[in-house]
Structures are given as C-alpha cells and as structure tokens.
Motif scaffolding. Structure first.
Motif, mmCIF file in Angstrom:
data_model
loop_
_atom_site.group_PDB
_atom_site.id
_atom_site.type_symbol
_atom_site.label_atom_id
_atom_site.label_comp_id
_atom_site.label_asym_id
_atom_site.label_seq_id
_atom_site.Cartn_x
_atom_site.Cartn_y
_atom_site.Cartn_z
ATOM 1 N N ASN A 139 -19.027 35.206 19.267
ATOM 2 C CA ASN A 139 -18.129 34.417 20.113
ATOM 3 C C ASN A 139 -18.998 33.653 21.107
ATOM 4 O O ASN A 139 -19.472 34.222 22.087
ATOM 5 C CB ASN A 139 -17.124 35.305 20.843
ATOM 6 C CG ASN A 139 -16.126 34.491 21.670
ATOM 7 O OD1 ASN A 139 -16.312 33.294 21.897
ATOM 8 N ND2 ASN A 139 -15.074 35.142 22.135
ATOM 9 N N THR A 140 -19.204 32.372 20.850
ATOM 10 C CA THR A 140 -20.115 31.606 21.689
ATOM 11 C C THR A 140 -19.518 31.206 23.029
ATOM 12 O O THR A 140 -20.201 30.593 23.845
ATOM 13 C CB THR A 140 -20.621 30.346 20.960
ATOM 14 O OG1 THR A 140 -19.518 29.490 20.658
ATOM 15 C CG2 THR A 140 -21.347 30.730 19.675
ATOM 16 N N PHE A 141 -18.243 31.532 23.253
ATOM 17 C CA PHE A 141 -17.690 31.335 24.591
ATOM 18 C C PHE A 141 -18.058 32.476 25.534
ATOM 19 O O PHE A 141 -17.809 32.399 26.731
ATOM 20 C CB PHE A 141 -16.176 31.162 24.543
ATOM 21 C CG PHE A 141 -15.749 29.723 24.524
ATOM 22 C CD1 PHE A 141 -15.711 28.969 25.679
ATOM 23 C CD2 PHE A 141 -15.403 29.106 23.338
ATOM 24 C CE1 PHE A 141 -15.320 27.646 25.670
ATOM 25 C CE2 PHE A 141 -15.018 27.782 23.295
ATOM 26 C CZ PHE A 141 -14.976 27.046 24.479
ATOM 27 N N LEU A 142 -18.600 33.563 25.005
ATOM 28 C CA LEU A 142 -19.131 34.594 25.873
ATOM 29 C C LEU A 142 -20.462 34.094 26.421
ATOM 30 O O LEU A 142 -21.138 33.282 25.801
ATOM 31 C CB LEU A 142 -19.319 35.898 25.088
ATOM 32 C CG LEU A 142 -18.037 36.497 24.515
ATOM 33 C CD1 LEU A 142 -18.372 37.718 23.656
ATOM 34 C CD2 LEU A 142 -17.074 36.885 25.608
ATOM 35 N N PRO A 143 -20.954 34.536 27.590
ATOM 36 C CA PRO A 143 -20.397 35.639 28.371
ATOM 37 C C PRO A 143 -19.231 35.288 29.286
ATOM 38 O O PRO A 143 -18.624 36.173 29.885
ATOM 39 C CB PRO A 143 -21.601 36.073 29.208
ATOM 40 C CG PRO A 143 -22.382 34.838 29.391
ATOM 41 C CD PRO A 143 -22.243 34.068 28.119
ATOM 42 N N GLN A 144 -18.898 33.986 29.444
ATOM 43 C CA GLN A 144 -17.824 33.681 30.390
ATOM 44 C C GLN A 144 -16.456 34.007 29.828
ATOM 45 O O GLN A 144 -15.495 34.172 30.569
ATOM 46 C CB GLN A 144 -17.901 32.213 30.836
ATOM 47 C CG GLN A 144 -17.482 31.184 29.801
ATOM 48 C CD GLN A 144 -18.647 30.724 28.943
ATOM 49 O OE1 GLN A 144 -19.556 31.471 28.673
ATOM 50 N NE2 GLN A 144 -18.602 29.472 28.507
ATOM 51 N N GLY A 145 -16.348 34.109 28.492
ATOM 52 C CA GLY A 145 -15.102 34.555 27.882
ATOM 53 C C GLY A 145 -14.104 33.434 27.670
ATOM 54 O O GLY A 145 -14.040 32.475 28.433
ATOM 55 N N ASN A 146 -13.308 33.552 26.608
ATOM 56 C CA ASN A 146 -12.242 32.579 26.347
ATOM 57 C C ASN A 146 -10.956 33.260 25.911
ATOM 58 O O ASN A 146 -10.058 32.617 25.389
ATOM 59 C CB ASN A 146 -12.691 31.566 25.295
ATOM 60 C CG ASN A 146 -12.988 32.221 23.941
ATOM 61 O OD1 ASN A 146 -13.023 33.443 23.844
ATOM 62 N ND2 ASN A 146 -13.191 31.417 22.912
ATOM 63 N N ASP A 147 -10.894 34.569 26.088
ATOM 64 C CA ASP A 147 -9.682 35.341 25.807
ATOM 65 C C ASP A 147 -9.258 35.273 24.339
ATOM 66 O O ASP A 147 -8.074 35.399 24.015
ATOM 67 C CB ASP A 147 -8.514 34.880 26.693
ATOM 68 C CG ASP A 147 -8.807 35.069 28.169
ATOM 69 O OD1 ASP A 147 -9.432 36.090 28.517
ATOM 70 O OD2 ASP A 147 -8.431 34.190 28.967
ATOM 71 N N LEU A 148 -10.214 35.070 23.447
ATOM 72 C CA LEU A 148 -9.905 35.061 22.028
ATOM 73 C C LEU A 148 -10.185 36.430 21.422
ATOM 74 O O LEU A 148 -11.189 37.060 21.741
ATOM 75 C CB LEU A 148 -10.737 34.002 21.304
ATOM 76 C CG LEU A 148 -10.375 32.549 21.618
ATOM 77 C CD1 LEU A 148 -11.349 31.600 20.947
ATOM 78 C CD2 LEU A 148 -8.954 32.234 21.162
ATOM 79 N N PRO A 149 -9.310 36.908 20.521
ATOM 80 C CA PRO A 149 -9.484 38.253 19.975
ATOM 81 C C PRO A 149 -10.537 38.348 18.882
ATOM 82 O O PRO A 149 -10.990 39.440 18.555
ATOM 83 C CB PRO A 149 -8.093 38.568 19.413
ATOM 84 C CG PRO A 149 -7.538 37.228 19.034
ATOM 85 C CD PRO A 149 -8.051 36.273 20.078
ATOM 86 N N GLY A 150 -10.914 37.219 18.280
ATOM 87 C CA GLY A 150 -11.814 37.280 17.135
ATOM 88 C C GLY A 150 -12.996 36.358 17.280
ATOM 89 O O GLY A 150 -13.310 35.894 18.373
ATOM 90 N N PRO A 151 -13.670 36.059 16.171
ATOM 91 C CA PRO A 151 -14.895 35.268 16.227
ATOM 92 C C PRO A 151 -14.631 33.817 16.625
ATOM 93 O O PRO A 151 -13.539 33.279 16.395
ATOM 94 C CB PRO A 151 -15.430 35.358 14.795
ATOM 95 C CG PRO A 151 -14.215 35.603 13.947
ATOM 96 C CD PRO A 151 -13.323 36.462 14.802
ATOM 97 N N TRP A 152 -15.664 33.201 17.204
ATOM 98 C CA TRP A 152 -15.587 31.790 17.577
ATOM 99 C C TRP A 152 -17.002 31.237 17.603
ATOM 100 O O TRP A 152 -17.829 31.664 18.406
ATOM 101 C CB TRP A 152 -14.947 31.627 18.946
ATOM 102 C CG TRP A 152 -14.586 30.192 19.261
ATOM 103 C CD1 TRP A 152 -15.395 29.231 19.783
ATOM 104 C CD2 TRP A 152 -13.309 29.586 19.077
ATOM 105 N NE1 TRP A 152 -14.724 28.050 19.926
ATOM 106 C CE2 TRP A 152 -13.432 28.234 19.499
ATOM 107 C CE3 TRP A 152 -12.089 30.042 18.586
ATOM 108 C CZ2 TRP A 152 -12.358 27.344 19.453
ATOM 109 C CZ3 TRP A 152 -11.036 29.146 18.539
ATOM 110 C CH2 TRP A 152 -11.162 27.827 18.971
ATOM 111 N N SER A 153 -17.293 30.293 16.711
ATOM 112 C CA SER A 153 -18.600 29.649 16.730
ATOM 113 C C SER A 153 -18.471 28.244 16.169
ATOM 114 O O SER A 153 -17.684 27.998 15.248
ATOM 115 C CB SER A 153 -19.640 30.445 15.936
ATOM 116 O OG SER A 153 -19.258 30.586 14.581
#
Length: 318
Positions: A139-153
């Motif tokens: 999840n490339t929105f980490l470390p700030q987080g995007n409240d998504l339950p699964g993968p994101w790239s």
C-alpha cells in the motif's frame, strides 16, 4: 546509457501552444477521455501509449505514432484492454522502458476496489504479454494511510541502465518507493515502512501526495533523474496536480540527492484547469527526439498535452 543533453533540472519546458495534441474521438473506447501517456522512440518515430475510455470509465491503452513528436496518427484499436478480474474496470496510466529490444510497460489495474501495479512486455508495442500484479501486498499510501482495506500500488518507472547488475524501479502513489530485479519480470520492493519520498511539507506543492512520473533517465554526468507528479488537496476536497523533479546518485539510488522546490509544469490553460478531474497536469511520458525533450502529460484527466525543451534553451537570463 546516459543522455548527453540531460541535466538537473531538465528544462525549461514550454507547453505546446496548440495543446491538446490528442482529444477524445468517435463513439467507442476513446470517446470520452484521452490522457496520461507513456512515450518511447521507435524506428524514428515517437510512439505514445495512452490511457483512454468512454463514459463507462473503463480504461484501455491506445497507441499513436508521430514523425515530429506533435502530430500523431492513432491506431484504431487499443493495444491493452482489461482481460483479468483484477483489471476488470481498467488498464490505466502506462509507463514504458525499452531494454535490449523488449518494451517493459507498467500500468495500473483497477477493479473499483484496489489499484495494483502490473507489468506487461512486448517486442513490437502492439502485442503484449501480461505478467500480473507486481506488489500484491503493498500500500503505497502508507505510512500516512488512505483507509483502504487492501493493496494499493501505482506508477512504476523502470531505469533502463542496470546498477551493479540489477535493474531499478521507482514506484508509488502517495509516497514513492523502490524495487530491484535481476530479470525485469520479478521485482522485490524495498520495505513498506521505508519510502524514498513522502508527501512534502505543508504549504508546498506535494503536501497531499507524490507519485512517480515517466521512466527515470541517466543524466550527462551519470546521475539518475526522475520526473514526478505532486498534488495538494483544497479545502473543498478538489486537488491540484503539478510536476517536480528528483535527482539521485546511482551509488545511493534510494536517497534523494536534490529536488525541485517548485513545479516545472503546472495547470495553466483551459484544458489543464477543466475536465474529469480539474486542475491537473500529470506527466507520464518523456523522450529525447530530434534534439528536443518532449514531456507528455494528461490535462485534467480529459485530453493529452505536450511540453518541449529544445536542447540549448535556457531559463530566463538576467
């Protein structure tokens, strides 16, 4: 391979006065929006691999060729379309790198829940072999987080020149990460909690997110240059996307050596400021062609523009 006319910062770039160079057409797969192109030079022509869709917003990748980098002839059918469950609702936002006669294209697969960075390869730019999601646990929105339950790239830019026998990719939307490969097919990302770049300080042009732009290149003195996209979020929830640049020492390619502190490209025309997502200049294509650098970008997720830097042009003189 280094580019003899590539320095940091690359430019100045001037948007083409007759942008957009591609608009939606017809009543089919590219009838609503045409934007976010990858670019490569092949057989003396610039080839664009661009994102397009109809009103259903199911994206395909189209192909267009040009003898001058400005005026393009489109192939009538998409060259990449959704065929797998993880990309059911779109193959989006390509980037491309050519290495030893093979084209390595990264794109975003979208299933209306998760975005996953995928890889496809080709030797002719028309027929592509898909290799699937590259980082299914990221999840490339980490470390700030995007409240998504699964993968994101998203957004993979592959450096054509190997470093110590391995290939380097910068990738990510939200924050920017890196990955290494021995064979250009299988990639090992760096740690999830060690991004190369996170959103920039409040009040700067990348305070909401940063995202990889076109493929990185090697400059005339051997440094790695990466163009990137950056966004701020306004109080009303809208966003504004502009473009920056990063510089790396190949001996320390996961540490930023230098970065631009204000954009080299930003929304300035009607098309840049009005569209499916307004106030967006989003660069994904970069080529050196006929002694000129061409940077290709999406205009508000609706049309496709180009900005050029002719080698020898200078920033304003005193």
């Amino acid at each position: 391979m280094s580019h003899p006319h590539a320095d940091f910062p690359l430019g100045p770039f001037t948007p083409y006065e007759a942008n957009p160079i591609l608009r939606p057409q017809g009543d089919g797969w590219e009838s609503s929006n045409v934007y976010n192109p990858a670019a490569v030079v092949k057989d003396g022509q610039v080839v664009l691999l661009y994102r397009a869709h109809a009103d259903d917003i199911v994206s395909h990748v189209g192909l267009a060729t040009s003898d001058d980098g400005i005026h393009f002839e489109r192939h009538p059918e998409p060259v990449i379309s959704p065929t797998e469950s993880y990309e059911e609702f779109g193959c989006e936002d390509p980037r491309v790198t050519e290495i030893d006669g093979t084209y390595y294209l990264t794109y975003t697969a979208w299933d209306r829940k998760n975005a996953q960075l995928c890889l496809a390869t080709s030797t002719d730019l028309f027929t592509w072999e898909k290799h699937g999601p590259m980082f299914p646990d990221y999840n490339t929105f980490l470390p700030q987080g995007n409240d998504l339950p699964g993968p994101w790239s998203k957004a993979g830019g592959i450096l054509a020149t190997p470093i110590d026998g391995r290939y380097l990719m910068y990738f990510g939307e939200g924050s920017i990460y890196y990955a290494w490969s021995d064979d250009l097919i299988h990639w090992t990302p760096g740690p999830q909690d060690e991004p190369i770049m996170v959103p920039t300080a409040p009040g700067t042009f990348g305070e909401f997110l940063v995202e990889v732009g076109p493929q990185p290149i090697i400059t005339d003195n051997g440094l790695i240059l990466l163009l990137h996209n950056a966004a701020v979020k306004n109080a009303d929830g809208t966003v504004r996307y502009t473009c920056g640049q990063l510089l790396f020492d190949p001996r320390r390619p996961t540490e930023i050596m230098a970065q631009m502190n204000y954009p080299w490209l930003e929304p300035s025309t009607y098309e840049d400021q009005n569209g499916l997502v307004s106030n967006v200049t989003f660069v994904e294509g970069l080529v050196h062609f006929q002694d000129t650098w061409f940077a290709y970008y999406g205009q508000s997720d609706s049309t496709l523009g180009v900005a050029t830097y002719k080698v020898g042009e200078k920033y304003g003189s005193l």
